[in-house]
Design an enzyme around this catalytic site. Structure first.
Site, PDB file in Angstrom:
ATOM      1  N   ASP A 196       0.863  -1.170   0.000  1.00  0.00           N
ATOM      2  CA  ASP A 196       0.000   0.000   0.000  1.00  0.00           C
ATOM      3  C   ASP A 196       0.905   1.228   0.000  1.00  0.00           C
ATOM      4  O   ASP A 196       2.091   1.134   0.326  1.00  0.00           O
ATOM      5  CB  ASP A 196      -0.896  -0.037   1.248  1.00  0.00           C
ATOM      6  N   ASP A 198      -0.133   5.174   0.862  1.00  0.00           N
ATOM      7  CA  ASP A 198      -0.336   6.161   1.928  1.00  0.00           C
ATOM      8  C   ASP A 198      -0.396   5.505   3.302  1.00  0.00           C
ATOM      9  O   ASP A 198      -1.084   4.489   3.493  1.00  0.00           O
ATOM     10  CB  ASP A 198      -1.641   6.923   1.687  1.00  0.00           C
ATOM     11  N   ASP A 424      -1.724  -0.760   5.796  1.00  0.00           N
ATOM     12  CA  ASP A 424      -2.227  -0.254   7.068  1.00  0.00           C
ATOM     13  C   ASP A 424      -3.739  -0.352   7.184  1.00  0.00           C
ATOM     14  O   ASP A 424      -4.293  -0.084   8.246  1.00  0.00           O
ATOM     15  CB  ASP A 424      -1.829   1.222   7.227  1.00  0.00           C
TER      16      ASP A 424
END
Length: 460
Positions: A196, A198, A424
């Site tokens: 991922d 961001d 996240d």
């Protein structure tokens, strides 16, 4: 003595019988031996990494140590939500080397017939076979060692053993040397890390929302100001050089998605401003009318923009400052430094793992982000990640979601590759679950540090 040996021993002398002599009764076993139930530690294969550190996960070794320690792999057939910094495998049990252990449901009966020579040889042969399997799966099988015919070599072990024999000389010569810069062919890949963007590799969105400042005790005004300045640079780069004004309404998952509509025309002198393309025009019906969205001519012009976008990315992936004015270039350098300071070197910590994976010969980094493709490319360039992620390895999940993106990636690279998901959010965790991929959650700096340690120890 010689005479008795050659001609046979003389008949046994008669034994005088006594009337008071009592015959001894025959010996009999007083109690039957019961099954031995083991109450202590079960005997079996050693825990992951206990005797052979650095063994790869696909060898099918027994369950890893539990207890929430980051960097250890645990195998289970049932998927459970993970905690930060933990990695869980959800591989099916079929085709894996299962640990052999002795338990109450599988007790070994110690009876008289177990002392026979045949049984002892059988036990020794079984232990030897298991030991050889361990050597094979840990790539430590001695040269010339033969596997017993009764033991089947796992497919992965067989392939590794064959490759190891073919490349034994080359490996010896190149030991300790970094792999070359050329990326491995898709057929040679063993492991792909799906990242991922961001709040995993970079800190950006949480700068704007204030969640980073609140979570880590930073000054909200300072953090927000940095996020707004970086956002302005991202959209300026995307609009000015990456055709975002044209492509915002015709976003693609991958830069090659419209390549089939490209006729290969030379774009050296092509005027993109005057070709009449309008990505936000209404309508979407297919047709052959020039300029109609979805038509042949419109799709060709769309493909031209994605081809040019790819060229710009490849030309400036190591020098994004070349696309900016001197003033904006200075602003970018200052922003990069300030964001690194306020995030306590978050990006630098993530880069350690990215570069370590990149240095391996048969591993690859792939980016899957929920940001639209063009702004995602601008982020990658401005945060200095262009050399880590080739544009072919960047996917946008805005239109189809991460689960479908993962499916596309598996279709591209095949199911023989081991995929590790790092992120996240719940989106990538759920997508990893659906595809039985291990997931490593990133929530704090410590999770990034633990990830790098696991990579250094070759647990991943």
């Amino acid at each position: 003595f010689v005479h008795q040996f050659l001609h046979g021993a003389p008949a046994a002398p008669e034994v005088t019988s006594y009337t008071s002599q009592v015959a001894f009764p025959p010996l009999a076993q007083s109690t039957a031996y019961s099954a031995f139930l083991q109450t202590g530690q079960n005997y079996g294969l050693p825990p992951f990494g206990a005797m052979w550190p650095g063994i790869k996960t696909e060898t099918g070794l027994p369950e890893a140590p539990s207890g929430g320690q980051p960097g250890f792999l645990s195998f289970s057939n049932a998927y459970t939500s993970t905690q930060p910094g933990q990695l869980h495998y959800s591989y099916p049990s079929q085709g894996k080397l299962q640990p052999h252990s002795v338990s109450q449901n599988n007790a070994v009966t110690l009876s008289a017939n177990m002392t026979s020579t045949g049984k002892i040889k059988e036990i020794l042969q079984w232990h030897s076979s298991v030991f050889l399997l361990l050597l094979i799966t840990s790539n430590n099988l001695p040269a010339g060692a033969a596997l017993p015919t009764s033991v089947a070599l796992p497919a992965g072990g067989r392939d590794q053993d064959e490759v190891g024999r073919r490349n034994s000389v080359g490996k010896a010569k190149g030991k300790g040397r970094r792999s070359d810069s050329s990326p491995p062919a898709d057929s040679d890949l063993e492991r792909i890390f799906l990242w991922d963007l961001d709040e995993t590799i970079i800190i950006f969105h949480s700068l704007l929302t204030g969640s980073y400042a609140q979570k880590f005790g930073k000054d909200p005004a300072t953090v927000l100001n940095l996020g707004l300045q970086m956002e302005e640079l991202i959209f300026e780069l995307a609009d000015t050089h990456l055709f975002f004004n044209d492509l915002e309404e015709c976003d693609q998952v991958h830069v090659e998605d419209v390549v089939s509509d490209d006729n290969g025309q030379d774009l050296s002198n092509y005027n993109f401003l005057a070709d009449g393309f309008n990505g936000s025009s209404g309508g979407g019906a297919s047709g052959t009318t020039t300029g109609v969205q979805g038509g042949v001519e419109w799709m060709r012009k769309l493909a031209f923009r994605y081809r040019r976008l790819k060229e710009i990315y490849n030309n400036y992936k190591g020098n994004v400052g070349g696309l900016l004015s001197p003033m904006k270039r200075e602003l970018l350098l200052q922003l990069q430094s300030d964001i690194e300071n306020v995030t306590d070197a978050w990006l630098s910590t993530a880069l350690k793992s990215l570069l370590l994976i990149q240095s391996r010969g048969k591993c690859m980094n792939v980016l899957v982000t929920t940001t639209q493709l063009v702004p995602a490319l601008a982020k990658v360039l401005l945060y200095g990640l262009g050399d880590v992620f080739p544009i072919e390895n960047i996917y946008s999940a805005t239109k189809i979601g991460k689960e479908s993106c993962f499916e596309r990636i598996v279709s591209r690279f095949g199911k023989k590759v081991t995929y590790v998901v790092i992120g996240d959010g719940r989106d990538e965790e759920f997508a990893a679950k659906q595809h039985n991929m291990p997931f490593w959650r990133i929530s704090t700096h410590g999770d990034l540090v633990s990830l790098h340690q696991a990579l250094e120890l070759d647990f991943l």
